[in-house]
Design a protein around this motif. Structure first.
Motif, PDB file in Angstrom:
ATOM      1  N   ALA A 111       0.843  -1.199   0.000  1.00  0.00           N
ATOM      2  CA  ALA A 111       0.000   0.000   0.000  1.00  0.00           C
ATOM      3  C   ALA A 111       0.874   1.243   0.000  1.00  0.00           C
ATOM      4  O   ALA A 111       2.021   1.231   0.483  1.00  0.00           O
ATOM      5  N   LEU A 112       0.330   2.313  -0.564  1.00  0.00           N
ATOM      6  CA  LEU A 112       1.037   3.588  -0.562  1.00  0.00           C
ATOM      7  C   LEU A 112       0.972   4.215   0.822  1.00  0.00           C
ATOM      8  O   LEU A 112      -0.099   4.314   1.419  1.00  0.00           O
ATOM      9  N   ASP A 113       2.119   4.639   1.336  1.00  0.00           N
ATOM     10  CA  ASP A 113       2.139   5.445   2.546  1.00  0.00           C
ATOM     11  C   ASP A 113       1.758   6.879   2.191  1.00  0.00           C
ATOM     12  O   ASP A 113       1.834   7.278   1.017  1.00  0.00           O
ATOM     13  N   PRO A 114       1.364   7.699   3.156  1.00  0.00           N
ATOM     14  CA  PRO A 114       1.058   9.100   2.863  1.00  0.00           C
ATOM     15  C   PRO A 114       2.232   9.787   2.150  1.00  0.00           C
ATOM     16  O   PRO A 114       3.380   9.710   2.598  1.00  0.00           O
ATOM     17  N   GLY A 115       1.944  10.420   1.035  1.00  0.00           N
ATOM     18  CA  GLY A 115       2.973  11.121   0.268  1.00  0.00           C
ATOM     19  C   GLY A 115       3.656  10.280  -0.776  1.00  0.00           C
ATOM     20  O   GLY A 115       4.359  10.813  -1.643  1.00  0.00           O
ATOM     21  N   ASP A 116       3.505   8.942  -0.735  1.00  0.00           N
ATOM     22  CA  ASP A 116       4.152   8.081  -1.731  1.00  0.00           C
ATOM     23  C   ASP A 116       3.623   8.365  -3.131  1.00  0.00           C
ATOM     24  O   ASP A 116       2.423   8.590  -3.325  1.00  0.00           O
ATOM     25  N   ARG A 117       4.529   8.291  -4.103  1.00  0.00           N
ATOM     26  CA  ARG A 117       4.123   8.272  -5.501  1.00  0.00           C
ATOM     27  C   ARG A 117       4.049   6.838  -6.009  1.00  0.00           C
ATOM     28  O   ARG A 117       3.242   6.514  -6.860  1.00  0.00           O
ATOM     29  N   TYR A 118       4.936   5.995  -5.495  1.00  0.00           N
ATOM     30  CA  TYR A 118       4.842   4.572  -5.811  1.00  0.00           C
ATOM     31  C   TYR A 118       5.390   3.774  -4.643  1.00  0.00           C
ATOM     32  O   TYR A 118       6.108   4.290  -3.774  1.00  0.00           O
ATOM     33  N   ALA A 119       5.040   2.505  -4.597  1.00  0.00           N
ATOM     34  CA  ALA A 119       5.580   1.571  -3.608  1.00  0.00           C
ATOM     35  C   ALA A 119       5.672   0.207  -4.274  1.00  0.00           C
ATOM     36  O   ALA A 119       4.935  -0.091  -5.224  1.00  0.00           O
ATOM     37  N   LEU A 120       6.585  -0.625  -3.813  1.00  0.00           N
ATOM     38  CA  LEU A 120       6.689  -1.985  -4.339  1.00  0.00           C
ATOM     39  C   LEU A 120       7.107  -2.922  -3.219  1.00  0.00           C
ATOM     40  O   LEU A 120       7.738  -2.518  -2.233  1.00  0.00           O
ATOM     41  N   ARG A 121       6.746  -4.175  -3.412  1.00  0.00           N
ATOM     42  CA  ARG A 121       7.131  -5.190  -2.444  1.00  0.00           C
ATOM     43  C   ARG A 121       7.414  -6.492  -3.177  1.00  0.00           C
ATOM     44  O   ARG A 121       6.663  -6.894  -4.070  1.00  0.00           O
ATOM     45  N   VAL A 122       8.519  -7.133  -2.804  1.00  0.00           N
ATOM     46  CA  VAL A 122       8.913  -8.430  -3.354  1.00  0.00           C
ATOM     47  C   VAL A 122       8.959  -9.431  -2.209  1.00  0.00           C
ATOM     48  O   VAL A 122       9.546  -9.155  -1.153  1.00  0.00           O
ATOM     49  N   SER A 123       8.330 -10.590  -2.407  1.00  0.00           N
ATOM     50  CA  SER A 123       8.405 -11.685  -1.439  1.00  0.00           C
ATOM     51  C   SER A 123       8.717 -12.967  -2.206  1.00  0.00           C
ATOM     52  O   SER A 123       8.805 -12.960  -3.439  1.00  0.00           O
TER      53      SER A 123
END
Length: 479
Positions: A76-88
Motif C-alpha cells: 500500500a502507498l504510505d502518505p505522500g508516496d508516488r509509488y511503492a513496491l514489495r517483493v516476497s
C-alpha cells in the motif's frame, strides 16, 4: 539489488537476503493503469535488465495503477508516496498514484533483478525480498537537449533513455537549424536536416518513459540557429532577402516586423503538432544583446516593446493550451543584487530589466545560473517575490547541479531544468548523479559511479555492437 545502489535513490528501501523471488525465461504479470506505449517500455526494461534472458507478458486481473507477479504480496502507498513496491518469495506487487508513477516503480523494480544462470534453456534469475516507498522532492524535472547539426541521433536516443530511467518528467528539444520545417525551407541547413520520421521516433521514445516533450524555438536572441562563436546563420546563409526578419547583425529577431511574428507563429504551430499534446512551450529569450537596433525598433522604448511582444506571445500560447517558458537573463541587472554576486544578468545595456514588472505572471521563468554553489542564489527568490513561478537551471558542474536542485525545495521553486548544451556526452556520463539530484532535491547525490552509469546505459540502449553508438565518447585515442 544488483548494482551498489538504486537509481535514483528511493526514500525508503529495505531488503531481506534470506528470502528471494525466483523466475525464469517467461514471466506473466497482471497489470492495469499503463498506456500501450508505457506498458511496452516496462516490458522492454524487464527484458533488458534480465540480460535479455526473461520476457514479461501482460495479463488482466488488476485494478487501478498496479502490477502483480505470482501471488503479489500486500502493498500500500504510505502518505505522500508516488509509488511503492514489495517483493516476497511468492511474488511481486508494484503500485503507483498514477500511470507515470507506476512506471517509475517498475523502473526501480527491474534494478532488483539479479541474474544467476543465463544459459539458453536454463535461465534462472531472482530478486531478494524487498520493500520500497518513494516520492520525488521536486515535481517538475526537465532536461534540455540541443539538436545541433553535429548531434548524433544515437546520442539523443541514449540521453532520452537515461533521462526517462532517472524519472525526469519533461524533455525540451531545441533544434539548431536541423528541423525540416514545412513553413519555410530556409529555416534548416541544406545538408544537416534530420528527417521527421527519425525525430518522431524520439518523441515516441520520450512518451514511452512517461515524460512529456516540450517544443522550443528561440523567439528573441540566438535567432541564427547556430552558436554565435562560429559565425553561421541558418537563414541568412541561404537567403539574404530575409534579412529584415532580424536585427542588422542577424543575432536577434526583429520583433517590430509583422513578418517575423507571422513566421514564428507558423514555426510554433508546426513544432506543437510535431511534439503532440503538452502543457508548455519554451520561447528562449536569452542573450539578445542586439535587440532594438534596427531603424524601426530603435524608435520604440526597448523594454516596452519587449514586454508587449512577450505578453502577446503568452496570450497566443495560452490560447493553444500551453504555458510559455523564458530564460531569465534579459530581465535583471547586476546592480539590483549584492556586490560581488555572480549571476547571468543581461538586462542592463538596453534597459530590458524594466520589462519584468510589465510581464504576464503566467510566464514560467527559467533562472539559469551555472556558477551558483552552496546555496547562494539571490535571483530565484527575486523572481518568486515578483510573482513568477520559477524553475532553476544548472549545467554539468556537480556542485552547481546539487546546490540548485536543493534550492528548488529551499525557495519553493516549481522545479528544475537540467541543461546540456554542446556537452551532451557529459550528461551521458553523469546522468545517474544529475538525475539523483533532481529526484531528491540534492539530498542524496550518488558518487562518481561511471561504471554503474555505463551499466545502466547498456541495459537501456542496445548499441548492437556498434562502437559509435555505445558509451558516451567516440574518442579512445588523442591524435
Amino acid at each position: 539489488m544488483y548494482l551498489s545502489q538504486l537509481y535514483p535513490t528511493p526514500k525508503r528501501f529495505e531488503e531481506n537476503e534470506s528470502e528471494r523471488f525466483v523466475f525464469g525465461s517467461r514471466v506473466t504479470a497482471r497489470m492495469s493503469g499503463l498506456s500501450k506505449e508505457t506498458a511496452d517500455r516496462a516490458k522492454a526494461l524487464w527484458n533488458r535488465f534480465s540480460c535479455d534472458a526473461s520476457v514479461l507478458e501482460w495479463a488482466s486481473g488488476c485494478e487501478g495503477y498496479r502490477m502483480e507477479i505470482g501471488e503479489g504480496p500486500a502493498c500500500a502507498l504510505d502518505p505522500g508516496d508516488r509509488y511503492a513496491l514489495r517483493v516476497s518469495a511468492s511474488g511481486v506487487t508494484v503500485i503507483g498514484s498514477d500511470g507515470a508513477s507506476l512506471l517509475d516503480g517498475i523502473k526501480t523494480l527491474v534494478q532488483l533483478i539479479i541474474p544467476e544462470t543465463l544459459y539458453e534453456g536454463s535461465e534462472s534469475l531472482y530478486m531478494l525480498a524487498a520493500e520500497v516507498h518513494d516520492r520525488p522532492e521536486t515535481g517538475f524535472r526537465a532536461v534540455h537537449f540541443c539538436v545541433f547539426p553535429g548531434t548524433k541521433l544515437s546520442a539523443l536516443e541514449q540521453a532520452i533513455h537515461l533521462a526517462g530511467f532517472m524519472k525526469l518528467t519533461h524533455v525540451i528539444l531545441e533544434f539548431w537549424g536541423t528541423f525540416p520545417y514545412e513553413c519555410n525551407p530556409d529555416l534548416v541547413w541544406k545538408d544537416r536536416a534530420f528527417s521527421k520520421a527519425d525525430l518522431r521516433e524520439l518523441i515516441s521514445l520520450i512518451r514511452s518513459y512517461g515524460m512529456e516533450p516540450i517544443p522550443m524555438i528561440n523567439h528573441f536572441g540566438h535567432a541564427t540557429s547556430s552558436r554565435g562563436c562560429h559565425g553561421r546563420h541558418v537563414v541568412l546563409n541561404r537567403n539574404q532577402r530575409l534579412s529584415t526578419l532580424f536585427e542588422p547583425d542577424g543575432w536577434t529577431w526583429c520583433i517590430s516586423n509583422p513578418d517575423t511574428y507571422k513566421l514564428l507563429a507558423e514555426m510554433r504551430a508546426e513544432q506543437m503538432e510535431f511534439a503532440g499534446d503538452g502543457g508548455y512551450f519554451h520561447l528562449g529569450f536569452d542573450e539578445a544583446g542586439s535587440f532594438a537596433t534596427c531603424p524601426v525598433c530603435r524608435r520604440r522604448v526597448p523594454h516596452e516593446l519587449l514586454a508587449e511582444y512577450i505578453n502577446r506571445l503568452t496570450d497566443d500560447l495560452y490560447n493553444a493550451g500551453r504555458r510559455p517558458i523564458l530564460w531569465h537573463d534579459m530581465f535583471i541587472r547586476r546592480s539590483d543584487f549584492p556586490a560581488g554576486c555572480y549571476m547571468e544578468a543581461n538586462g542592463e545595456s538596453r534597459g530590458t530589466y524594466k520589462a519584468l514588472d510589465l510581464l504576464d505572471r503566467r510566464i514560467l521563468m527559467a533562472d539559469w545560473n551555472y556558477a551558483y554553489q552552496k546555496g547562494y542564489n539571490p535571483t530565484t527568490p527575486y523572481f518568486i517575490e515578483k510573482g513568477f513561478d520559477t524553475v532553476i537551471c544548472p549545467w554539468e558542474d556537480w556542485e552547481n547541479v546539487r546546490s540548485i536542485c536543493a534550492d528548488v525545495k529551499k525557495y519553493g521553486a516549481k522545479g528544475v531544468i537540467l541543461t546540456t548544451w554542446h556537452h551532451l556526452p557529459n550528461f551521458l556520463s553523469s546522468a545517474e548523479y544529475i538525475g539523483n539530484c533532481a529526484w531528491s532535491a540534492g539530498e542524496n547525490p550518488s558518487g562518481a559511479q561511471y561504471f554503474e552509469n555505463a551499466c545502466l546505459l547498456r541495459r537501456l540502449y542496445d548499441a548492437e555492437g556498434n562502437f559509435e553508438k555505445s558509451g558516451w565518447s567516440v574518442c579512445e585515442v588523442e591524435h
